[in-house]
Design a protein around this motif. Structure first.
Motif, PDB file in Angstrom:
ATOM      1  N   ILE A  37      35.117  32.788  29.420  1.00  0.00           N
ATOM      2  CA  ILE A  37      34.710  32.235  30.975  1.00  0.00           C
ATOM      3  C   ILE A  37      35.924  33.149  31.245  1.00  0.00           C
ATOM      4  O   ILE A  37      36.057  33.523  32.678  1.00  0.00           O
ATOM      5  CB  ILE A  37      35.056  31.100  31.575  1.00  0.00           C
ATOM      6  CG1 ILE A  37      33.604  30.070  30.122  1.00  0.00           C
ATOM      7  CG2 ILE A  37      35.731  30.645  32.116  1.00  0.00           C
ATOM      8  CD1 ILE A  37      33.316  28.654  30.723  1.00  0.00           C
ATOM      9  N   ASN A  38      36.927  33.145  30.593  1.00  0.00           N
ATOM     10  CA  ASN A  38      38.096  34.273  30.978  1.00  0.00           C
ATOM     11  C   ASN A  38      37.755  35.501  31.916  1.00  0.00           C
ATOM     12  O   ASN A  38      38.656  36.452  32.651  1.00  0.00           O
ATOM     13  CB  ASN A  38      39.329  33.417  30.185  1.00  0.00           C
ATOM     14  CG  ASN A  38      39.872  32.098  30.602  1.00  0.00           C
ATOM     15  OD1 ASN A  38      39.969  31.631  31.608  1.00  0.00           O
ATOM     16  ND2 ASN A  38      40.807  32.316  29.187  1.00  0.00           N
ATOM     17  N   PHE A  40      35.216  36.934  31.720  1.00  0.00           N
ATOM     18  CA  PHE A  40      34.398  37.280  33.050  1.00  0.00           C
ATOM     19  C   PHE A  40      34.770  36.800  34.351  1.00  0.00           C
ATOM     20  O   PHE A  40      35.044  37.521  35.753  1.00  0.00           O
ATOM     21  CB  PHE A  40      33.211  35.821  33.436  1.00  0.00           C
ATOM     22  CG  PHE A  40      32.348  35.873  33.899  1.00  0.00           C
ATOM     23  CD1 PHE A  40      31.131  36.614  34.363  1.00  0.00           C
ATOM     24  CD2 PHE A  40      32.669  35.307  35.518  1.00  0.00           C
ATOM     25  CE1 PHE A  40      30.653  37.077  35.568  1.00  0.00           C
ATOM     26  CE2 PHE A  40      32.008  34.807  36.307  1.00  0.00           C
ATOM     27  CZ  PHE A  40      30.604  36.076  36.502  1.00  0.00           C
ATOM     28  N   LYS A  41      36.185  35.929  34.920  1.00  0.00           N
ATOM     29  CA  LYS A  41      36.311  35.713  36.135  1.00  0.00           C
ATOM     30  C   LYS A  41      37.479  37.338  36.536  1.00  0.00           C
ATOM     31  O   LYS A  41      37.694  37.423  36.733  1.00  0.00           O
ATOM     32  CB  LYS A  41      37.882  34.819  35.405  1.00  0.00           C
ATOM     33  CG  LYS A  41      36.602  32.964  36.121  1.00  0.00           C
ATOM     34  CD  LYS A  41      37.925  31.511  35.959  1.00  0.00           C
ATOM     35  CE  LYS A  41      37.089  30.865  35.978  1.00  0.00           C
ATOM     36  NZ  LYS A  41      38.281  29.420  35.956  1.00  0.00           N
ATOM     37  N   GLN A  42      38.279  37.295  35.698  1.00  0.00           N
ATOM     38  CA  GLN A  42      39.163  38.493  35.487  1.00  0.00           C
ATOM     39  C   GLN A  42      38.174  40.559  35.634  1.00  0.00           C
ATOM     40  O   GLN A  42      39.153  40.490  36.836  1.00  0.00           O
ATOM     41  CB  GLN A  42      40.340  38.853  33.851  1.00  0.00           C
ATOM     42  CG  GLN A  42      40.733  39.768  34.149  1.00  0.00           C
ATOM     43  CD  GLN A  42      41.433  40.494  32.798  1.00  0.00           C
ATOM     44  OE1 GLN A  42      41.011  39.955  31.732  1.00  0.00           O
ATOM     45  NE2 GLN A  42      42.299  40.879  32.293  1.00  0.00           N
ATOM     46  N   VAL A  44      35.341  39.924  37.732  1.00  0.00           N
ATOM     47  CA  VAL A  44      35.300  39.473  38.936  1.00  0.00           C
ATOM     48  C   VAL A  44      36.576  39.923  39.957  1.00  0.00           C
ATOM     49  O   VAL A  44      36.407  40.596  40.655  1.00  0.00           O
ATOM     50  CB  VAL A  44      34.846  37.757  39.169  1.00  0.00           C
ATOM     51  CG1 VAL A  44      34.804  37.893  40.666  1.00  0.00           C
ATOM     52  CG2 VAL A  44      33.196  38.291  38.237  1.00  0.00           C
ATOM     53  N   LYS A  45      37.321  39.494  39.377  1.00  0.00           N
ATOM     54  CA  LYS A  45      38.595  40.303  39.637  1.00  0.00           C
ATOM     55  C   LYS A  45      38.991  41.147  40.152  1.00  0.00           C
ATOM     56  O   LYS A  45      39.231  41.718  41.269  1.00  0.00           O
ATOM     57  CB  LYS A  45      39.778  39.204  39.114  1.00  0.00           C
ATOM     58  CG  LYS A  45      41.788  39.423  40.311  1.00  0.00           C
ATOM     59  CD  LYS A  45      42.425  38.568  39.796  1.00  0.00           C
ATOM     60  CE  LYS A  45      43.775  38.495  40.297  1.00  0.00           C
ATOM     61  NZ  LYS A  45      44.531  39.222  39.621  1.00  0.00           N
ATOM     62  N   GLU A  46      39.020  42.417  39.060  1.00  0.00           N
ATOM     63  CA  GLU A  46      39.558  43.619  38.967  1.00  0.00           C
ATOM     64  C   GLU A  46      38.012  44.558  40.193  1.00  0.00           C
ATOM     65  O   GLU A  46      37.965  45.079  40.658  1.00  0.00           O
ATOM     66  CB  GLU A  46      39.156  43.768  37.442  1.00  0.00           C
ATOM     67  CG  GLU A  46      40.631  43.945  36.986  1.00  0.00           C
ATOM     68  CD  GLU A  46      40.385  43.720  35.226  1.00  0.00           C
ATOM     69  OE1 GLU A  46      39.952  44.660  35.351  1.00  0.00           O
ATOM     70  OE2 GLU A  46      41.339  44.039  34.208  1.00  0.00           O
ATOM     71  N   SER A  48      36.651  42.837  42.152  1.00  0.00           N
ATOM     72  CA  SER A  48      36.088  42.646  44.081  1.00  0.00           C
ATOM     73  C   SER A  48      37.987  43.413  44.416  1.00  0.00           C
ATOM     74  O   SER A  48      37.839  43.961  45.882  1.00  0.00           O
ATOM     75  CB  SER A  48      36.696  41.156  43.948  1.00  0.00           C
ATOM     76  OG  SER A  48      38.135  40.976  43.971  1.00  0.00           O
TER      77      SER A  48
END
Length: 88
Positions: A37-38, A40-42, A44-46, A48
């Motif tokens: 999950i972490n 995946f979040k990272q 998505v942030k990169e 964007s």
């Protein structure tokens, strides 16, 4: 099908999973899920951030092209109208 599973059903499933796999296996599995999950979040942030920087670069390039085009254009409207043409 899954709408009928209540709290007792979920507890029964959790107990069966613990009995089959053991506490150590389940905790390591949950740790891997958290890492996923972490990550995946990272990602998505990169992604964007990349999209935002690409959009900014495109906007800057369009502004430079507009400035170049505006420099090439010149004003051809007469600023002073001769008075002889006003008379009929």
């Amino acid at each position: 099908m899954l709408q009928n599973i209540g709290l007792p059903g979920l507890l029964l499933i959790a107990v069966v999973v613990l009995v089959l796999f053991g506490r150590g296996k389940v905790s390591s599995l949950m740790g891997e899920v958290g890492k996923g999950i972490n990550a995946f979040k990272q990602g998505v942030k990169e992604s964007s951030d990349d999209v935002n920087s690409a959009g900014k670069e495109l906007t800057d390039e369009m502004n430079r092209e507009d400035a170049r085009r505006d420099q090439k254009l010149r004003d051809v409207t007469p600023h002073e109208v001769p008075r002889d043409r006003d008379r009929v």
